[in-house]
Design a protein around this motif. Sequence first.
Motif, mmCIF file in Angstrom:
data_model
loop_
_atom_site.group_PDB
_atom_site.id
_atom_site.type_symbol
_atom_site.label_atom_id
_atom_site.label_comp_id
_atom_site.label_asym_id
_atom_site.label_seq_id
_atom_site.Cartn_x
_atom_site.Cartn_y
_atom_site.Cartn_z
ATOM 1 N N TRP A 170 -7.029 -6.249 -9.908
ATOM 2 C CA TRP A 170 -5.874 -6.329 -9.014
ATOM 3 C C TRP A 170 -4.544 -6.153 -9.737
ATOM 4 O O TRP A 170 -3.536 -5.784 -9.120
ATOM 5 C CB TRP A 170 -5.896 -7.653 -8.264
ATOM 6 C CG TRP A 170 -5.702 -8.875 -9.134
ATOM 7 C CD1 TRP A 170 -6.636 -9.475 -9.908
ATOM 8 C CD2 TRP A 170 -4.515 -9.648 -9.275
ATOM 9 N NE1 TRP A 170 -6.114 -10.575 -10.540
ATOM 10 C CE2 TRP A 170 -4.810 -10.709 -10.167
ATOM 11 C CE3 TRP A 170 -3.239 -9.573 -8.741
ATOM 12 C CZ2 TRP A 170 -3.873 -11.669 -10.535
ATOM 13 C CZ3 TRP A 170 -2.292 -10.528 -9.098
ATOM 14 C CH2 TRP A 170 -2.606 -11.565 -9.989
ATOM 15 N N ARG A 204 -7.854 0.900 2.929
ATOM 16 C CA ARG A 204 -6.526 1.123 3.515
ATOM 17 C C ARG A 204 -6.428 2.516 4.163
ATOM 18 O O ARG A 204 -5.437 3.232 4.008
ATOM 19 C CB ARG A 204 -5.433 0.952 2.462
ATOM 20 C CG ARG A 204 -5.402 -0.414 1.767
ATOM 21 C CD ARG A 204 -5.080 -1.533 2.731
ATOM 22 N NE ARG A 204 -5.113 -2.840 2.080
ATOM 23 C CZ ARG A 204 -4.040 -3.476 1.614
ATOM 24 N NH1 ARG A 204 -2.851 -2.907 1.684
ATOM 25 N NH2 ARG A 204 -4.155 -4.680 1.061
ATOM 26 N N ARG A 213 -1.857 -8.201 8.293
ATOM 27 C CA ARG A 213 -1.497 -7.477 7.063
ATOM 28 C C ARG A 213 -0.294 -6.570 7.297
ATOM 29 O O ARG A 213 0.618 -6.491 6.463
ATOM 30 C CB ARG A 213 -2.691 -6.663 6.574
ATOM 31 C CG ARG A 213 -2.364 -5.754 5.382
ATOM 32 C CD ARG A 213 -3.610 -5.021 4.921
ATOM 33 N NE ARG A 213 -4.536 -5.930 4.250
ATOM 34 C CZ ARG A 213 -5.847 -5.722 4.140
ATOM 35 N NH1 ARG A 213 -6.395 -4.657 4.707
ATOM 36 N NH2 ARG A 213 -6.605 -6.590 3.498
ATOM 37 N N TYR A 214 -0.281 -5.878 8.417
ATOM 38 C CA TYR A 214 0.782 -4.914 8.681
ATOM 39 C C TYR A 214 1.838 -5.452 9.640
ATOM 40 O O TYR A 214 2.845 -4.776 9.880
ATOM 41 C CB TYR A 214 0.185 -3.627 9.253
ATOM 42 C CG TYR A 214 -0.806 -2.961 8.340
ATOM 43 C CD1 TYR A 214 -0.398 -2.267 7.210
ATOM 44 C CD2 TYR A 214 -2.179 -3.035 8.602
ATOM 45 C CE1 TYR A 214 -1.319 -1.655 6.357
ATOM 46 C CE2 TYR A 214 -3.113 -2.426 7.758
ATOM 47 C CZ TYR A 214 -2.673 -1.743 6.643
ATOM 48 O OH TYR A 214 -3.579 -1.138 5.799
ATOM 49 N N LYS A 246 -4.594 -12.777 4.711
ATOM 50 C CA LYS A 246 -4.403 -11.395 4.245
ATOM 51 C C LYS A 246 -2.988 -10.903 4.494
ATOM 52 O O LYS A 246 -2.685 -9.732 4.266
ATOM 53 C CB LYS A 246 -5.399 -10.465 4.945
ATOM 54 C CG LYS A 246 -6.842 -10.927 4.919
ATOM 55 C CD LYS A 246 -7.355 -11.193 3.524
ATOM 56 C CE LYS A 246 -8.838 -11.545 3.514
ATOM 57 N NZ LYS A 246 -9.183 -12.777 4.228
ATOM 58 N N GLU A 305 1.021 -10.151 4.107
ATOM 59 C CA GLU A 305 1.761 -9.674 2.937
ATOM 60 C C GLU A 305 3.231 -10.041 3.008
ATOM 61 O O GLU A 305 4.021 -9.600 2.170
ATOM 62 C CB GLU A 305 1.574 -8.154 2.791
ATOM 63 C CG GLU A 305 0.114 -7.789 2.554
ATOM 64 C CD GLU A 305 -0.106 -6.326 2.211
ATOM 65 O OE1 GLU A 305 0.865 -5.538 2.278
ATOM 66 O OE2 GLU A 305 -1.256 -5.972 1.862
ATOM 67 N N ASP A 306 3.588 -10.861 3.992
ATOM 68 C CA ASP A 306 4.946 -11.378 4.125
ATOM 69 C C ASP A 306 5.022 -12.697 3.359
ATOM 70 O O ASP A 306 4.378 -13.689 3.731
ATOM 71 C CB ASP A 306 5.269 -11.589 5.611
ATOM 72 C CG ASP A 306 6.701 -12.037 5.852
ATOM 73 O OD1 ASP A 306 7.168 -12.965 5.157
ATOM 74 O OD2 ASP A 306 7.353 -11.489 6.761
ATOM 75 N N ASN A 348 -6.653 -12.732 -1.502
ATOM 76 C CA ASN A 348 -5.513 -11.823 -1.373
ATOM 77 C C ASN A 348 -4.815 -11.755 -2.729
ATOM 78 O O ASN A 348 -4.259 -12.749 -3.192
ATOM 79 C CB ASN A 348 -4.550 -12.343 -0.303
ATOM 80 C CG ASN A 348 -3.391 -11.398 -0.040
ATOM 81 O OD1 ASN A 348 -3.059 -10.540 -0.855
ATOM 82 N ND2 ASN A 348 -2.756 -11.565 1.110
ATOM 83 N N LEU A 378 -2.079 -10.918 -3.736
ATOM 84 C CA LEU A 378 -0.689 -11.374 -3.753
ATOM 85 C C LEU A 378 -0.582 -12.867 -4.038
ATOM 86 O O LEU A 378 0.457 -13.344 -4.501
ATOM 87 C CB LEU A 378 -0.006 -11.065 -2.423
ATOM 88 C CG LEU A 378 0.275 -9.599 -2.115
ATOM 89 C CD1 LEU A 378 0.854 -9.475 -0.705
ATOM 90 C CD2 LEU A 378 1.240 -9.007 -3.142
#
Length: 916
Positions: free
Chosen positions: A670, A721, A759-760, A791, A793-794, A824, A826
């Motif tokens: 990662w 993705r 995620r999005y 999951k 991403e914010d 995740n 991140l």
Amino acid sequence: MSSHLSPIPQQPQSTMSSDLSEFQENKYRLPTNVKPLHYDLAFWTDLKSLEFGGLANIDLDILKETSAIVLNCADTLSVTEASIHCAALKTNQVQAAQIVIQENLGRVTLNFLASLRAGSKAQIKLKYNAKLSGSMTGYYKSAWKNGDHTEYYALTQFQPIDARAAFPCWDEPLLKATWTITMISRSETVNISNMAVESEALHDPDSTVDTALTDFLSTLPRDIQWKITKFQESPPMSSYLVAFANGPLAYLEKSIVMPLSGRTVPLRVYATPDIIEQGEFCLEVTAKVLPLYEQIFDIEYPLPKLDIMAAHDFDIGAMENWGLITGRTRVILLDPKRADVLSRKMVARTVSHEVAHMWFGNITTMEWWDYLYLNEGFASMVGEVIMIDRLFPEWEVKSSFVNTHFYHALSVDAKRSSHPIEVECPDANFINQIFDGLSYSKAAAVLRMLSEYVGEEQFLKGVSVYLKSHLYGSSVTRDLWAGISAETGQDIPRLMNDWVSKIGFPLITVSETSNGIHVRQDRFLNDGTPETEENKTIWNVPLRILTVENDGQVLVDTKTFKLNAETVGFYRVRYTPERLSKIATEAVKPNSVFSLSDRIGLMYDVAALTDAGLAKLSTLLTLTNIWRNEQNCEYHPFSSPFFVKIYPPCVDIVWSSVFNNMGIILTAFWEHPQIVDSLRAFIRTLYAPLVARLGYEFPDGEAVDIVQLRKVAVTGAALGRDESVAQELRRRFADYLKTGNDTGIPSNLRLAIYIAAVRYGGREEFDALIKIIENPAKSASKSAAITAIGKLEDLDLAEELFLYILTGARDQDVVDFCQSLAVNPLFFRRVAQFFKDNYDVFVKRFGTNSMLKFLVTVCFGNLSTKEDLVADKDTSRYTMALAQVLETIRSRIVYIERSSQDLSQWLTEWEQGSKL
């Protein structure tokens, strides 16, 4: 003492006594001077004040002369009275006892003025009370939403050592006794226990009827209408199998006729009224599997009924209490109209596993927790493989077993920090740690290996011999081997002892000469070659060689062969690169002799060898690339007049194993963005064509194989993705947000859609998932939402989620939330720091259950640098889990250093080739 009870005279209590000296030999096991014969327990439960109390009358055999009796009792119980009645006493037949609490040992000692003679009978009487906590252990409360109101019910979870938190007892599996349970509760509630109800009536406080409970009942408040439910006496059983529950419970019911006895046995599924209709499938599976076990074991189911209860708050998955199975809602209930195949499999496996325990564990029980695997390994193998294969052959559970239990067990047992299946449990703190992938999954794998070696029918007959030899008793490993030996005529101890008593498993290395093949075994370790001292065990290995003849010739180099046919042996195999290539090529041929299990096992072997540095990581990717077009056969997916060229049956499981391996590589690398981008591109080429062919819809009547393949295809493309797949998944969730109608979210794609949304997406999607999580009526949707929400991403929303875990999440869900974040990239380090920062909170919150060790595993399991090895907390309650995590980190560091160049080069060459 509870605030609404009449005062009970207090007996003197202390924390030490001179009479304890004779019991210091083993501070973790009870003395053997007395033996419990029968418990007569009465419990009152008040779900308004969230308190409970009890009266315990326990009949004893006095085995050695003594003036002190030691039994288990948690410090959460307030023992207010204790006395003994013994006709052999020289003085008064009833003596009060001095109550001595042994803190941190879960014991209470009762000291008496006069000695109790060996060979005499006695009965001790104890009164106690306590609060109903939310600990998910002992006798505890669980919350549910009744409209806008939060209400409670109470239930038990005693395994392994928490019966002592509900009543004083001899809380060791060997010390079986019979039990009579009486429950006293508010009249509008329902009481259930192990046995059937013998009588039930409302309590009249003005009645002059003389009963054994008269004095006890007189302490209850008169302004409440109490109900008294008395249950039938049980057969002899261990304390950890005692169970009862009280609350506003509803049930579904059906009856079955048992094949041996001809008795009609009622079956019930209990839950709160808002979700009870989701119990139909559980009831259906129970009705099918219970008679099958009676036939297989040739032993009658001994109880008058079998209940299964779904709980909103539950520590583990499910629990095999005799006659009253309990478990989480998501492993017992499902929406019959919207349930995906995975949910059906989970419920069926859970039910079959726990019902197996009614015989293997409950009738015959392990002598001590060293032998936990005798219960759990057997239930995992027979319950989840043999029985489910008979009920649902279309699920291909033997291949699924390789993808779940088998793979997991090999992964854990490849560590130096592993432990033998049969592992010494010296103290109570250690017992919870062995409820792991070795006691369950490895034990299941080696028992399956034995079953395949001697033959399934002979194996099960041997198990029947074993059970019949120890009815209502206890056992150890040699007892099981004796039963199977008697039936098969084989020396089972010689075959099996090393598999259960030694750590690890073998790697079989295959070399070839003109005269044949040569095999060598060494212990397999995930970080490479073992040292001499680690490599002394010689296992008896069933090789199971599958060969493909070539025009009758016998030369090895002109024939295709594979060791460990069907992947039933608990070992890994290493071939030469040339032989591996031949096997892989043969495996993708139309109508290949290599089974689905063969292909899955081969892929996982190669993946493990790359982890250990015994093969290049590029070898795994090359194998995956060879198998990407595994579709060369005609298959009839559902009722249709035409044969449609799709994929061979259950190829979805192979694609699932590919998905698992790709996910592991992505996780390991990662911090290498170029590798991650290239690997995602490779993953897209694997799964996107499947999505293009199979689409997103699930027509009625479609074969399970195709349903699962479509699901893994979409999930795999999302892992890579793929933009078009992400857009479609996001569109479906957006429609749900706009209309509130979730019909566009198929249950089989629910998780993938939720992941894409969070995620999005942003605030709106995050809040929507939280709302789903807080709706207990849809347990499958809640479970998917918890798995998906990490999951995101914010980063700001992530911090809100960490706070929610601390303040809003149910205790049983904390591990799942952390797992969601911990996979995740991140938040790999953030979730580990979250555990460290809130360590004291988690220790207090999960002080008596099994969650702490799982938190350690999930919060630290994906880290991969030397800086991640720092640990500065008290680790006594999760030493095994921590050792395994630290070893995983160290191994991953070496793996990344060793494989990064090879992986990068392979991906570069693949990208160049794909552009030609």
